[in-house]
Write an enzyme that holds these catalytic residues in place. Structure first.
Site, mmCIF file in Angstrom:
data_model
loop_
_atom_site.group_PDB
_atom_site.id
_atom_site.type_symbol
_atom_site.label_atom_id
_atom_site.label_comp_id
_atom_site.label_asym_id
_atom_site.label_seq_id
_atom_site.Cartn_x
_atom_site.Cartn_y
_atom_site.Cartn_z
ATOM 1 N N TYR A 144 0.661 -1.703 -0.258
ATOM 2 C CA TYR A 144 0.349 -0.002 0.130
ATOM 3 C C TYR A 144 0.918 1.554 0.389
ATOM 4 O O TYR A 144 0.792 2.071 -0.484
ATOM 5 C CB TYR A 144 -1.077 -0.044 1.044
ATOM 6 N N ASP A 145 1.855 0.997 1.169
ATOM 7 C CA ASP A 145 2.692 2.490 0.894
ATOM 8 C C ASP A 145 3.570 2.824 -0.251
ATOM 9 O O ASP A 145 3.014 4.483 -0.997
ATOM 10 C CB ASP A 145 3.486 2.498 2.404
ATOM 11 N N ASN A 173 -6.211 9.793 8.469
ATOM 12 C CA ASN A 173 -7.191 9.093 8.776
ATOM 13 C C ASN A 173 -8.255 9.827 8.935
ATOM 14 O O ASN A 173 -8.573 10.422 9.216
ATOM 15 C CB ASN A 173 -7.047 8.789 10.432
ATOM 16 N N GLN A 208 0.836 4.983 20.788
ATOM 17 C CA GLN A 208 0.522 5.585 19.408
ATOM 18 C C GLN A 208 -0.569 6.844 18.988
ATOM 19 O O GLN A 208 -1.739 6.656 19.348
ATOM 20 C CB GLN A 208 0.590 5.424 17.720
ATOM 21 N N PRO A 273 2.918 2.823 12.367
ATOM 22 C CA PRO A 273 3.398 4.239 12.586
ATOM 23 C C PRO A 273 2.981 5.085 14.065
ATOM 24 O O PRO A 273 2.445 4.761 14.346
ATOM 25 C CB PRO A 273 2.764 5.398 12.157
ATOM 26 N N ARG A 276 1.385 10.564 13.445
ATOM 27 C CA ARG A 276 0.481 10.681 12.591
ATOM 28 C C ARG A 276 -0.214 12.345 12.752
ATOM 29 O O ARG A 276 -1.553 12.459 13.476
ATOM 30 C CB ARG A 276 -0.563 9.007 12.414
#
Length: 312
Positions: A144-145, A173, A208, A273, A276
């Site tokens: 995906y990335d 998001n 996170q 991650p 974000r």
């Protein structure tokens, strides 16, 4: 009235975009292979005189006549894009090549729905468009990335080589009604688990961070980006700059849903991650845009949607 193609148009974001384009008076061609999209998302549009649905996979060439193209086709949640990683990469790369080829033939303006995942696990915080990212090219998220990173490369090469009118938005998001209940994203996961009275699964220690943008705000930014002049290509960050820890989100959703769900902690997935958060200075400057929907209001709408969907 413009003739607008929306690839991935039966998906979460695509269906909301189709709604907006129809409301704005455009003639909309919705394209989807229904790998993650659902007819239920666009059922209310099927009888509209200016809406057309076509089952098609963007990894194959397409021959239609349109004025503008929104390229949203690609599974966007880890559960879905890791299920068939080779196809995920093909969708991003071959899909971009096919849609850019179509745009080149038609001299149509084309917008690529890219992602904050191009920044990987960032060393720069918050993330600005100038940051090149820190991405593992061989990990389980790479399909995906790196697929999205390659799609961006193709868009800018077509712009430089063929003077194609391109736009690139990097979506952070996003949440809201029509999210898939089993897509593995934190908002849908937490809401569904809370409504079912299950424990809330948090991966890692929950510290996170993510920044959550309501779908209506995201669609507004995409439409504004498409309306900018040919001198603005992006990439431009689209997201909510207000940062939340995953644990804070889980506790907020438990409080809003009610019930007795407890927090359960599991190991953090590979390459997940740690931070974000978008810097949206460019979006404010070029689009006159920033999110308007408070996370509490957006979560209420999303919880209400899942209550209806699950009969809870």
């Amino acid at each position: 009235m413009s003739r607008v193609l929306v690839t991935g148009g039966a998906g979460f974001l695509g269906s909301h975009l189709c709604d907006r384009l129809i409301r704005d008076g455009h003639d909309v061609l919705c394209l989807d292979n229904f790998y993650t999209g659902s007819k239920q998302n666009i059922l209310h549009l099927l009888d509209h005189r200016y809406f057309e649905l076509m089952r098609h996979d963007v990894t194959f060439p397409l021959y239609v006549e349109v004025d503008r193209i929104f390229n949203l086709a690609c599974p966007a949640s880890p559960v879905h894009y890791q299920h068939d990683p080779v196809q995920t990469t093909k969708t991003s790369v071959h899909g971009a090549i096919n849609m850019l080829g179509l745009a080149k033939r038609l001299r149509a303006r084309i917008l690529q729905a890219s992602t904050s995942e191009v920044y990987g696990d960032p060393e720069v915080h918050p993330q600005r468009e100038e940051y090149w990212g820190r991405v593992n090219p061989i990990g389980i998220r790479s399909c995906y990335d790196e697929g999205k990173r390659c799609a961006e490369t193709l868009f800018f090469d077509y712009h430089r080589q063929h003077a194609l009118d391109v736009k690139v938005v990097r979506i952070f998001n996003t949440y809201g009604p029509r999210m898939h209940p089993n897509d593995g994203r934190v908002v849908s996961n937490f809401i569904v688990q809370a409504l079912r009275g299950e424990d809330i699964t948090i991966y890692g220690d929950g510290q996170q961070t993510r920044s959550f943008c309501y779908v209506d705000d995201l669609i507004e930014a995409m439409v504004r980006t498409m309306e900018t002049g040919p001198d603005f290509t992006g990439p431009v960050n689209i997201g909510n700059p207000h940062e939340h820890t995953i644990r804070e989100l889980a506790e907020k959703i438990i409080g809003m849903v009610g019930g007795s769900s407890k927090l359960v902690f599991k190991p953090l997935p590979q390459d997940d991650p740690r931070q974000r958060q978008p810097d949206i200075s460019l979006a404010k400057e070029k689009l006159g845009w920033e999110p308007q929907v408070h996370v509490d209001d957006g979560l209420r709408e999303t919880i209400a949607y899942f209550r209806r969907l699950l009969g809870k």
